[in-house]
Design a protein around this motif. Structure first.
Motif, mmCIF file in Angstrom:
data_model
loop_
_atom_site.group_PDB
_atom_site.id
_atom_site.type_symbol
_atom_site.label_atom_id
_atom_site.label_comp_id
_atom_site.label_asym_id
_atom_site.label_seq_id
_atom_site.Cartn_x
_atom_site.Cartn_y
_atom_site.Cartn_z
ATOM 1 N N TRP A 82 -0.353 -6.069 9.442
ATOM 2 C CA TRP A 82 0.596 -5.143 8.836
ATOM 3 C C TRP A 82 1.971 -5.805 8.709
ATOM 4 N N HIS A 83 2.609 -5.576 7.555
ATOM 5 C CA HIS A 83 3.965 -6.065 7.312
ATOM 6 C C HIS A 83 4.844 -4.871 6.942
ATOM 7 N N LEU A 84 6.052 -4.816 7.497
ATOM 8 C CA LEU A 84 7.030 -3.810 7.078
ATOM 9 C C LEU A 84 7.946 -4.504 6.079
ATOM 10 N N ILE A 85 7.898 -4.079 4.819
ATOM 11 C CA ILE A 85 8.618 -4.789 3.771
ATOM 12 C C ILE A 85 9.809 -4.018 3.221
ATOM 13 N N GLY A 86 9.920 -2.722 3.561
ATOM 14 C CA GLY A 86 11.002 -1.905 3.048
ATOM 15 C C GLY A 86 12.169 -1.804 4.005
ATOM 16 N N SER A 90 -6.259 -9.287 3.606
ATOM 17 C CA SER A 90 -6.055 -9.518 5.044
ATOM 18 C C SER A 90 -4.670 -9.119 5.518
ATOM 19 N N ASP A 91 -3.741 -8.917 4.571
ATOM 20 C CA ASP A 91 -2.363 -8.546 4.905
ATOM 21 C C ASP A 91 -1.947 -7.371 4.038
ATOM 22 N N ILE A 92 -1.398 -6.333 4.668
ATOM 23 C CA ILE A 92 -0.913 -5.183 3.907
ATOM 24 C C ILE A 92 0.555 -4.934 4.234
ATOM 25 N N GLY A 93 1.276 -4.468 3.238
ATOM 26 C CA GLY A 93 2.696 -4.211 3.399
ATOM 27 C C GLY A 93 3.039 -2.771 3.119
ATOM 28 N N GLU A 94 3.829 -2.185 3.993
ATOM 29 C CA GLU A 94 4.307 -0.816 3.806
ATOM 30 C C GLU A 94 5.823 -0.808 3.706
ATOM 31 N N ASN A 95 6.327 0.053 2.839
ATOM 32 C CA ASN A 95 7.769 0.168 2.661
ATOM 33 C C ASN A 95 8.427 1.050 3.719
ATOM 34 N N LYS A 96 7.700 2.065 4.172
ATOM 35 C CA LYS A 96 8.300 3.027 5.083
ATOM 36 C C LYS A 96 7.645 2.988 6.462
ATOM 37 N N PRO A 97 8.471 2.957 7.513
ATOM 38 C CA PRO A 97 7.918 2.963 8.873
ATOM 39 C C PRO A 97 7.006 4.147 9.148
ATOM 40 N N GLN A 98 7.353 5.304 8.570
ATOM 41 C CA GLN A 98 6.542 6.494 8.805
ATOM 42 C C GLN A 98 5.124 6.323 8.274
ATOM 43 N N THR A 143 0.804 -1.222 0.000
ATOM 44 C CA THR A 143 0.000 0.000 0.000
ATOM 45 C C THR A 143 0.840 1.276 0.000
ATOM 46 N N LYS A 144 2.065 1.164 -0.410
ATOM 47 C CA LYS A 144 2.977 2.311 -0.452
ATOM 48 C C LYS A 144 2.361 3.480 -1.214
ATOM 49 N N THR A 145 2.340 4.637 -0.586
ATOM 50 C CA THR A 145 1.827 5.931 -1.077
ATOM 51 C C THR A 145 0.312 5.998 -1.167
ATOM 52 N N HIS A 146 -0.399 4.896 -0.958
ATOM 53 C CA HIS A 146 -1.858 4.914 -1.069
ATOM 54 C C HIS A 146 -2.490 5.249 0.288
ATOM 55 N N GLY A 147 -3.585 5.989 0.233
ATOM 56 C CA GLY A 147 -4.241 6.448 1.447
ATOM 57 C C GLY A 147 -5.105 5.396 2.100
ATOM 58 N N ALA A 148 -5.555 5.723 3.299
ATOM 59 C CA ALA A 148 -6.352 4.784 4.081
ATOM 60 C C ALA A 148 -7.650 4.414 3.386
ATOM 61 N N ASP A 149 -8.228 5.328 2.588
ATOM 62 C CA ASP A 149 -9.492 5.019 1.911
ATOM 63 C C ASP A 149 -9.320 3.861 0.935
ATOM 64 N N SER A 180 12.504 -7.229 6.214
ATOM 65 C CA SER A 180 13.717 -6.630 5.646
ATOM 66 C C SER A 180 14.881 -6.503 6.630
ATOM 67 N N VAL A 181 15.064 -7.476 7.493
ATOM 68 C CA VAL A 181 16.166 -7.419 8.458
ATOM 69 C C VAL A 181 17.470 -7.770 7.742
#
Length: 229
Positions: free
Chosen positions: A74-78, A51-59, A34-40, A97-98
């Motif tokens: 939620w998954h942190l993938i970046g 059921s699973d979403i991934g974001e590249n940036k912690p912010q 969902t990188k750059t896409h809004g909550a809507d 991404s460890v």
């Protein structure tokens, strides 16, 4: 096409790729990126079965979390810097991404504050491409041994990103071989269960080569809006 149509198409492609590989589609987890896409848009995708979403940036995890429907994982993938671990440690179910012992130690330290055990994947730069994050295959043993010293961290498998150019299958096959090699070894706090590889342009090849998780964004949500902040 709508998010629902795109999502259905991706799921169908996942199923067909799994069948071609003699695998069950149920063994493949779809991480909607969902990188750059809004909550809507994220909430619409959840309504349609994500059921699973991934974001590249912690912010982005931090900023979107309260606006996204509960119940999704939620998954942190970046790439994750040590000073950003605190933003996501209480929000994500898996960090893909460890890539260093230092980062493992910080994840363990932050997880202890919440009384949780943080599941992670080790990112391997299987192609050796300079622009890619991740450890070299030869460094994997050291990180897996380190996991045995950390009570609030568990290694659940490996992750990689294939180069854009060339045949991704070559790198995915090499990654699967590495995964299988270490699956036969025994380390405390390590269980080789997940192999995260494949994105919108190559997830079918990744599945055919053994991926258990695919990270798909633009094929579901369309082109990313890099102007949205």
């Amino acid at each position: 096409m709508s998010i629902e149509e795109n999502l259905n198409s991706v799921k169908e492609r996942i199923a067909k790729a799994a069948v071609r590989a003699g695998r069950s589609p149920k063994d493949i987890s779809l991480i909607a990126v969902t990188k750059t896409h809004g909550a809507d848009m994220i909430n619409e995708a959840i309504d349609k079965g994500v059921s699973d979403i991934g974001e590249n940036k912690p912010q982005e995890v931090r900023d979107k979390f309260e606006y996204v429907k509960s119940g999704v994982k939620w998954h942190l993938i970046g790439h994750l810097q040590t000073n950003k671990v605190k933003y996501i440690i209480d929000k994500v179910c898996l960090i893909h991404s460890v890539d260093s012992i230092h980062l493992m130690e910080e994840i363990d330290r932050q997880a202890r504050k919440y009384g949780k055990i943080m599941d992670v994947l080790i990112q391997v730069n299987i192609s050796g491409e300079e622009s890619k994050s991740g450890i070299e295959p030869g460094e994997l043993d050291a990180l897996l041994k380190k996991a045995g010293e950390l009570d609030s961290l568990r290694v659940k498998g490996l992750m990689t990103i294939a180069p854009i150019e060339g045949d991704a299958s070559v790198h995915f096959k090499n990654m699967k071989a590495l995964f299988d090699e270490y699956k036969e070894k025994s380390y405390p706090h390590v269980s080789m269960e997940e192999l995260s590889m494949g994105m919108s342009g190559d997830f079918e090849k990744a599945i055919e080569c053994g991926a258990t998780m695919v990270r798909v964004g633009s094929a579901i949500f369309g082109k990313r809006d890099y102007t949205r902040r």
